[in-house]
Write a protein that holds these residues in place. Structure first.
Motif, mmCIF file in Angstrom:
data_model
loop_
_atom_site.group_PDB
_atom_site.id
_atom_site.type_symbol
_atom_site.label_atom_id
_atom_site.label_comp_id
_atom_site.label_asym_id
_atom_site.label_seq_id
_atom_site.Cartn_x
_atom_site.Cartn_y
_atom_site.Cartn_z
ATOM 1 N N ALA A 95 0.838 -1.204 0.000
ATOM 2 C CA ALA A 95 0.000 0.000 0.000
ATOM 3 C C ALA A 95 0.871 1.252 0.000
ATOM 4 C CB ALA A 95 -0.944 -0.009 1.200
ATOM 5 N N HIS A 96 1.938 1.186 0.778
ATOM 6 C CA HIS A 96 2.854 2.342 0.839
ATOM 7 C C HIS A 96 3.567 2.569 -0.480
ATOM 8 C CE1 HIS A 96 2.828 3.741 5.025
ATOM 9 N NE2 HIS A 96 2.427 2.513 5.296
ATOM 10 N N ARG A 97 3.753 1.479 -1.222
ATOM 11 C CA ARG A 97 4.449 1.612 -2.515
ATOM 12 C C ARG A 97 3.493 1.971 -3.641
ATOM 13 N NH1 ARG A 97 7.575 -3.232 -1.031
ATOM 14 N NH2 ARG A 97 6.308 -4.419 -2.494
ATOM 15 N N GLY A 98 2.229 2.231 -3.293
ATOM 16 C CA GLY A 98 1.297 2.701 -4.315
ATOM 17 C C GLY A 98 0.386 1.636 -4.894
ATOM 18 N N ASP A 99 0.358 0.445 -4.293
ATOM 19 C CA ASP A 99 -0.519 -0.635 -4.764
ATOM 20 C C ASP A 99 -1.961 -0.295 -4.359
ATOM 21 O OD1 ASP A 99 -2.076 -2.991 -4.873
ATOM 22 O OD2 ASP A 99 -0.327 -4.262 -4.541
ATOM 23 N N ALA A 100 -2.780 0.044 -5.353
ATOM 24 C CA ALA A 100 -4.130 0.525 -5.059
ATOM 25 C C ALA A 100 -5.001 -0.570 -4.436
ATOM 26 C CB ALA A 100 -4.786 1.046 -6.340
ATOM 27 N N THR A 101 -4.777 -1.822 -4.836
ATOM 28 C CA THR A 101 -5.576 -2.912 -4.253
ATOM 29 C C THR A 101 -5.241 -3.081 -2.776
ATOM 30 O OG1 THR A 101 -5.588 -4.013 -6.395
ATOM 31 C CG2 THR A 101 -6.172 -5.347 -4.473
ATOM 32 N N ALA A 102 -3.962 -3.005 -2.443
ATOM 33 C CA ALA A 102 -3.553 -3.118 -1.038
ATOM 34 C C ALA A 102 -4.175 -1.989 -0.215
ATOM 35 C CB ALA A 102 -2.025 -3.087 -0.932
ATOM 36 N N ALA A 103 -4.126 -0.775 -0.764
ATOM 37 C CA ALA A 103 -4.708 0.366 -0.044
ATOM 38 C C ALA A 103 -6.213 0.169 0.132
ATOM 39 C CB ALA A 103 -4.418 1.660 -0.816
ATOM 40 N N ARG A 104 -6.865 -0.389 -0.908
ATOM 41 C CA ARG A 104 -8.317 -0.533 -0.834
ATOM 42 C C ARG A 104 -8.740 -1.585 0.196
ATOM 43 N NH1 ARG A 104 -9.528 -2.212 -5.717
ATOM 44 N NH2 ARG A 104 -10.536 -4.182 -5.254
ATOM 45 N N VAL A 105 -8.040 -2.718 0.239
ATOM 46 C CA VAL A 105 -8.461 -3.734 1.215
ATOM 47 C C VAL A 105 -8.223 -3.239 2.644
ATOM 48 C CG1 VAL A 105 -8.201 -5.680 -0.372
ATOM 49 C CG2 VAL A 105 -6.299 -5.074 1.136
ATOM 50 N N LEU A 106 -7.165 -2.467 2.850
ATOM 51 C CA LEU A 106 -6.938 -1.894 4.189
ATOM 52 C C LEU A 106 -8.032 -0.885 4.532
ATOM 53 C CD1 LEU A 106 -3.076 -1.487 4.024
ATOM 54 C CD2 LEU A 106 -4.319 -2.749 5.819
ATOM 55 N N ALA A 107 -8.417 -0.077 3.553
ATOM 56 C CA ALA A 107 -9.455 0.936 3.792
ATOM 57 C C ALA A 107 -10.800 0.275 4.097
ATOM 58 C CB ALA A 107 -9.563 1.856 2.574
ATOM 59 N N GLU A 108 -11.107 -0.786 3.352
ATOM 60 C CA GLU A 108 -12.386 -1.458 3.566
ATOM 61 C C GLU A 108 -12.420 -2.158 4.932
ATOM 62 O OE1 GLU A 108 -13.399 -2.225 -1.183
ATOM 63 O OE2 GLU A 108 -12.688 -3.891 0.053
ATOM 64 N N ALA A 109 -11.300 -2.762 5.303
ATOM 65 C CA ALA A 109 -11.236 -3.422 6.616
ATOM 66 C C ALA A 109 -11.381 -2.398 7.735
ATOM 67 C CB ALA A 109 -9.914 -4.185 6.746
ATOM 68 N N GLY A 110 -10.686 -1.281 7.580
ATOM 69 C CA GLY A 110 -10.766 -0.234 8.596
ATOM 70 C C GLY A 110 -12.178 0.317 8.719
ATOM 71 N N ALA A 111 -12.839 0.491 7.589
ATOM 72 C CA ALA A 111 -14.210 1.005 7.625
ATOM 73 C C ALA A 111 -15.135 0.036 8.357
ATOM 74 C CB ALA A 111 -14.710 1.250 6.204
ATOM 75 N N ALA A 112 -14.936 -1.258 8.122
ATOM 76 C CA ALA A 112 -15.755 -2.253 8.821
ATOM 77 C C ALA A 112 -15.499 -2.203 10.327
ATOM 78 C CB ALA A 112 -15.438 -3.649 8.274
ATOM 79 N N LEU A 113 -14.220 -2.085 10.699
ATOM 80 C CA LEU A 113 -13.882 -2.002 12.122
ATOM 81 C C LEU A 113 -14.507 -0.761 12.749
ATOM 82 C CD1 LEU A 113 -12.245 -3.149 14.508
ATOM 83 C CD2 LEU A 113 -10.310 -1.757 13.716
ATOM 84 N N GLY A 114 -14.396 0.370 12.061
ATOM 85 C CA GLY A 114 -14.973 1.606 12.588
ATOM 86 C C GLY A 114 -16.480 1.503 12.763
#
Ligand SMILES: [Zn+2]
Length: 312
Positions: free
Chosen positions: A209-228
């Protein structure tokens, strides 16, 4: 108020940590691999040897362990597959037999919550929810000086709150749709693998995600949203002073995505319930286990009430 020296034990699937603790301060510590494949007796022999190796003279022992501890019997009733033969174990009796000390056992994430609520990020506050994100999502609820254990020892299983983001996703508990099924470390890695075919662990997902992988960033964002979303439901139900978030998979990218989803789903009347990082790091389960041992002796800690720094 100064409490006596107690031994605290944090049994994990791979390592067992033992400490001597007084008033929330870890004074000595050691650890060794958990002989998880050798069964409960070997695991408890290992605990006893580690406690003895620290010398001194603790007056009680508190144990945070995987599984559920039935409040009425003290027996571990639902066990983890990470330790063989780890069910229907009377941990306090086993340690009394080995060490001659009175003891208590509690779920490891409940121990984390107790440590953070009394001596960590929730210190001094009446209603504290602890959340630990790792290979699963666990938690605990501490209200007015009492850790809620529930009728069956299962109180605080925050990972099994249903969220819309998890509909249809199988959860390790056997039901579908729980937040653990999308926001625990392995669930995030599994989501990434589904999208890309690359089977990698959470830390590598974060690196990508840090290297710009959009899929990695998206799965982290979706997981975080579910947790929130899940934590907002809890906040709406319990109106806590603070939610303390820790655990090895509570990576900053996950927390950053959880915060706006949390704020959006909290009832306006709650304002901004603080969602704060854990303060005790890996020591929280040990400090909580020690606190439970003191409570087992009939001692109550006033560390959370006096606003002072005793024992820190
Ligand atoms: Zn579940």
């Amino acid at each position: 108020m100064t409490h006596p020296l107690v031994a605290a034990v944090d049994i994990g699937g791979t390592k067992t940590a033992v400490a001597l603790v007084r008033d929330g301060a870890v004074l000595a510590r050691t650890q060794a691999p958990t002989p998880a494949r050798d069964g409960a007796a070997a695991v408890l022999d290992n605990v006893a040897a580690l406690v003895r190796s620290l010398g001194d003279a603790p007056v009680a022992v508190g144990v945070g362990a995987p599984g559920l501890v039935d409040p009425s019997t003290g027996l571990l009733t639902a066990a983890t597959s990470s330790i063989s033969d780890w069910s229907r174990v009377d941990v306090p009796a086993a340690l009394r037999a080995r060490l001659g000390l009175p003891g208590v056992a509690l779920n490891d994430v409940q121990a984390f919550t107790l440590g953070e609520a009394v001596h960590g990020a929730g210190r001094g506050l009446p209603i504290v929810i602890g959340v630990a994100v790792g290979t699963g999502i666990g938690g605990g609820v501490h209200v007015a000086g009492t850790l809620l254990t529930g009728r069956r020892g299962a109180a605080g299983h925050l990972g099994h709150i249903p969220v819309p983001q998890a509909v249809g996703r199988p959860c390790p508990c056997g039901v579908t749709g729980h937040v653990e099924a999308v926001a625990a470390g392995p669930a995030i890695a599994a989501a990434y693998a589904e999208h890309t075919g690359d089977v990698i662990a959470l830390p590598e997902v974060v690196r990508r995600a840090h290297r710009g992988d959009a899929t990695a960033a998206r799965v982290l964002a979706e997981a975080g949203a579910a947790l929130g979303t899940a934590l907002a439901g809890l906040a709406n139900a319990l109106d806590p002073d603070r939610i303390v978030l820790g655990g090895g998979a509570a990576v900053p990218e996950l927390v950053a995505a959880a915060e706006p989803a949390f704020a959006a789903a909290c009832m306006p009347v709650l304002g901004a319930v603080p969602l704060v990082p854990a303060a005790l790091g890996g020591d929280a389960p040990l400090v909580g286990a020690a606190e439970a041992a003191c409570r087992g002796l009939g001692l109550t800690s006033d560390a959370g009430r006096d606003g002072g720094e005793a024992g820190r």
